[in-house]
Design a protein around this motif. Structure first.
Motif, PDB file in Angstrom:
ATOM      1  N   VAL A   1       0.653  14.059 -21.363  1.00  0.00           N
ATOM      2  CA  VAL A   1       0.383  15.459 -21.037  1.00  0.00           C
ATOM      3  C   VAL A   1      -0.182  15.514 -19.621  1.00  0.00           C
ATOM      4  N   SER A   2       0.511  16.204 -18.725  1.00  0.00           N
ATOM      5  CA  SER A   2       0.055  16.366 -17.335  1.00  0.00           C
ATOM      6  C   SER A   2      -0.286  17.832 -17.114  1.00  0.00           C
ATOM      7  N   ILE A   3      -1.558  18.109 -16.784  1.00  0.00           N
ATOM      8  CA  ILE A   3      -2.035  19.488 -16.660  1.00  0.00           C
ATOM      9  C   ILE A   3      -2.303  19.807 -15.199  1.00  0.00           C
ATOM     10  N   PHE A   4      -1.745  20.915 -14.731  1.00  0.00           N
ATOM     11  CA  PHE A   4      -1.956  21.370 -13.350  1.00  0.00           C
ATOM     12  C   PHE A   4      -2.545  22.772 -13.381  1.00  0.00           C
ATOM     13  N   ASP A   5      -3.730  22.937 -12.774  1.00  0.00           N
ATOM     14  CA  ASP A   5      -4.384  24.247 -12.722  1.00  0.00           C
ATOM     15  C   ASP A   5      -4.077  24.902 -11.381  1.00  0.00           C
ATOM     16  N   GLU A   6      -3.175  25.877 -11.396  1.00  0.00           N
ATOM     17  CA  GLU A   6      -2.732  26.607 -10.204  1.00  0.00           C
ATOM     18  C   GLU A   6      -2.401  25.642  -9.056  1.00  0.00           C
ATOM     19  N   PRO A   7      -1.385  24.802  -9.238  1.00  0.00           N
ATOM     20  CA  PRO A   7      -1.051  23.788  -8.224  1.00  0.00           C
ATOM     21  C   PRO A   7      -0.617  24.369  -6.885  1.00  0.00           C
ATOM     22  N   GLU A   8      -0.190  25.633  -6.873  1.00  0.00           N
ATOM     23  CA  GLU A   8       0.234  26.242  -5.612  1.00  0.00           C
ATOM     24  C   GLU A   8      -0.938  26.574  -4.691  1.00  0.00           C
ATOM     25  N   ALA A   9      -2.164  26.625  -5.238  1.00  0.00           N
ATOM     26  CA  ALA A   9      -3.340  26.931  -4.423  1.00  0.00           C
ATOM     27  C   ALA A   9      -3.598  25.808  -3.421  1.00  0.00           C
ATOM     28  N   GLY A  10      -3.778  26.168  -2.156  1.00  0.00           N
ATOM     29  CA  GLY A  10      -4.094  25.178  -1.125  1.00  0.00           C
ATOM     30  C   GLY A  10      -2.886  24.528  -0.499  1.00  0.00           C
ATOM     31  N   ILE A  11      -1.675  24.865  -0.984  1.00  0.00           N
ATOM     32  CA  ILE A  11      -0.468  24.322  -0.361  1.00  0.00           C
ATOM     33  C   ILE A  11      -0.242  25.090   0.932  1.00  0.00           C
ATOM     34  N   ASP A  12      -0.399  24.397   2.055  1.00  0.00           N
ATOM     35  CA  ASP A  12      -0.348  25.085   3.338  1.00  0.00           C
ATOM     36  C   ASP A  12       1.018  24.947   4.004  1.00  0.00           C
ATOM     37  N   LEU A  13       1.178  23.912   4.857  1.00  0.00           N
ATOM     38  CA  LEU A  13       2.413  23.771   5.600  1.00  0.00           C
ATOM     39  C   LEU A  13       3.563  23.278   4.731  1.00  0.00           C
ATOM     40  N   TRP A  14       3.201  22.589   3.661  1.00  0.00           N
ATOM     41  CA  TRP A  14       4.222  22.095   2.740  1.00  0.00           C
ATOM     42  C   TRP A  14       4.797  23.295   1.989  1.00  0.00           C
ATOM     43  N   SER A  15       6.101  23.463   1.994  1.00  0.00           N
ATOM     44  CA  SER A  15       6.697  24.676   1.428  1.00  0.00           C
ATOM     45  C   SER A  15       6.559  24.725  -0.077  1.00  0.00           C
ATOM     46  N   PHE A  16       6.432  25.946  -0.577  1.00  0.00           N
ATOM     47  CA  PHE A  16       6.319  26.153  -2.013  1.00  0.00           C
ATOM     48  C   PHE A  16       7.577  25.671  -2.730  1.00  0.00           C
ATOM     49  N   GLN A  17       8.728  25.778  -2.068  1.00  0.00           N
ATOM     50  CA  GLN A  17       9.973  25.338  -2.683  1.00  0.00           C
ATOM     51  C   GLN A  17       9.952  23.838  -2.968  1.00  0.00           C
ATOM     52  N   ASN A  18       9.310  23.058  -2.092  1.00  0.00           N
ATOM     53  CA  ASN A  18       9.182  21.621  -2.341  1.00  0.00           C
ATOM     54  C   ASN A  18       8.313  21.337  -3.562  1.00  0.00           C
ATOM     55  N   LEU A  19       7.299  22.177  -3.770  1.00  0.00           N
ATOM     56  CA  LEU A  19       6.452  22.031  -4.948  1.00  0.00           C
ATOM     57  C   LEU A  19       7.286  22.242  -6.211  1.00  0.00           C
ATOM     58  N   ILE A  20       8.125  23.254  -6.196  1.00  0.00           N
ATOM     59  CA  ILE A  20       9.005  23.516  -7.328  1.00  0.00           C
ATOM     60  C   ILE A  20       9.913  22.308  -7.576  1.00  0.00           C
ATOM     61  N   ARG A  21      10.440  21.726  -6.496  1.00  0.00           N
ATOM     62  CA  ARG A  21      11.335  20.576  -6.613  1.00  0.00           C
ATOM     63  C   ARG A  21      10.620  19.383  -7.254  1.00  0.00           C
ATOM     64  N   VAL A  22       9.347  19.178  -6.909  1.00  0.00           N
ATOM     65  CA  VAL A  22       8.566  18.088  -7.501  1.00  0.00           C
ATOM     66  C   VAL A  22       8.444  18.275  -9.013  1.00  0.00           C
ATOM     67  N   PHE A  23       8.136  19.499  -9.444  1.00  0.00           N
ATOM     68  CA  PHE A  23       7.984  19.750 -10.870  1.00  0.00           C
ATOM     69  C   PHE A  23       9.317  19.632 -11.605  1.00  0.00           C
ATOM     70  N   GLU A  24      10.383  20.042 -10.946  1.00  0.00           N
ATOM     71  CA  GLU A  24      11.703  19.877 -11.555  1.00  0.00           C
ATOM     72  C   GLU A  24      12.026  18.393 -11.756  1.00  0.00           C
ATOM     73  N   LYS A  25      11.667  17.557 -10.770  1.00  0.00           N
ATOM     74  CA  LYS A  25      11.920  16.127 -10.893  1.00  0.00           C
ATOM     75  C   LYS A  25      11.052  15.512 -11.987  1.00  0.00           C
ATOM     76  N   MET A  26       9.772  15.912 -12.050  1.00  0.00           N
ATOM     77  CA  MET A  26       8.896  15.433 -13.114  1.00  0.00           C
ATOM     78  C   MET A  26       9.471  15.821 -14.470  1.00  0.00           C
ATOM     79  N   HIS A  27       9.984  17.034 -14.540  1.00  0.00           N
ATOM     80  CA  HIS A  27      10.567  17.532 -15.778  1.00  0.00           C
ATOM     81  C   HIS A  27      11.732  16.656 -16.222  1.00  0.00           C
ATOM     82  N   GLU A  28      12.522  16.204 -15.273  1.00  0.00           N
ATOM     83  CA  GLU A  28      13.690  15.384 -15.565  1.00  0.00           C
ATOM     84  C   GLU A  28      13.323  13.950 -15.944  1.00  0.00           C
TER      85      GLU A  28
END
Length: 240
Positions: A156-183
């Motif tokens: 079980v991997s828990i993330f509390d509002e992982p988008e908070a504090g993401i600055d120059l790194w694009s939000f779309q890359n964050l989505i891609r990371v979670f999609e890969k973890m999901h796979e």
């Protein structure tokens, strides 16, 4: 599978008991679960109770049928529960390379560490030997913490509002990371979020309000009620 039975939680505020969670009954066995709802609905409290940071006032928590209600955060981590804080923890004296090796449970190779950091948008050459301390920004720490949880590959991997504090790194890359973890990861990913783009890739959405679960279901079942508009809206932030 993670199961919550009759979970309630109260805390003292100005010398009176305030109920934050009330009779939460929930089974989490989907691979990607998103918890959403208005601010103050109890989402982060629920995540901290699952991780072992807080102890419920009432109820039980079971992991694969074993009662872990009284287990500490360290014991739960050893059993396969990871938690990424909304404000990441700093580790003075520990380098990024050492932290990722600890998370992986072995001495990770430089190639593996480079791949982990690359996944979260960081150049390994610039970060591998840096200490996880105040010299790193909140956004950098957030990405390193995500890489650490990817390395652990927990039940079980828990993330509390992982988008908070993401600055120059694009939000779309964050989505891609979670999609890969999901796979790639066999366990469940539990994300506390208001972001529609995260909700859109969830297998299951849990809608909370006033310390209670209002609805549990697929995106198609929950989103119309959540948005209150019967069709996809651009963001959830205006609604919450």
């Amino acid at each position: 599978m993670l199961e919550l039975k009759g979970i309630s939680f109260s805390a003292e505020d100005e010398n009176k008991e305030v109920e934050i969670l009330n009779d939460i009954n929930l089974k989490i066995d989907d691979r990607f679960v998103a918890v959403t709802g208005p601010n103050g609905s109890g989402k982060s409290t629920l995540a901290k109770i699952i991780a072992g940071i807080l102890t419920p006032t009432e109820g039980r928590i079971l992991l694969d049928g074993e009662d872990i209600t009284e287990r500490s955060i360290t014991e739960r981590a050893n059993m396969g529960i990871s938690f990424a804080f909304q404000q990441p923890v700093r580790f003075k004296g520990i380098t990024v390379k050492e932290l990722l090796s600890i998370a992986a449970g072995r001495a990770a190779t430089m190639t593996e560490i480079c791949e982990m950091l690359s996944e979260v948008g960081l150049c390994a050459r610039d970060y591998v030997n840096r200490e996880v301390n105040a010299s790193l920004s909140g956004g950098e720490l957030k990405r390193i913490e995500i890489a650490m949880i990817m390395a652990r590959r927990t039940k079980v991997s828990i993330f509390d509002e992982p988008e908070a504090g993401i600055d120059l790194w694009s939000f779309q890359n964050l989505i891609r990371v979670f999609e890969k973890m999901h796979e790639e990861i066999k366990g469940s990913i539990l994300i506390i979020s208001h972001q529609e783009r995260i909700l859109n890739i969830a297998d299951q959405i849990i809608l909370m309000a006033n310390g209670r679960i209002q609805k549990v279901g697929s995106k198609d079942e929950v989103m119309p009620e959540l948005l209150g508009c019967g069709q996809p809206c651009r963001t959830l932030t205006d609604k919450m």
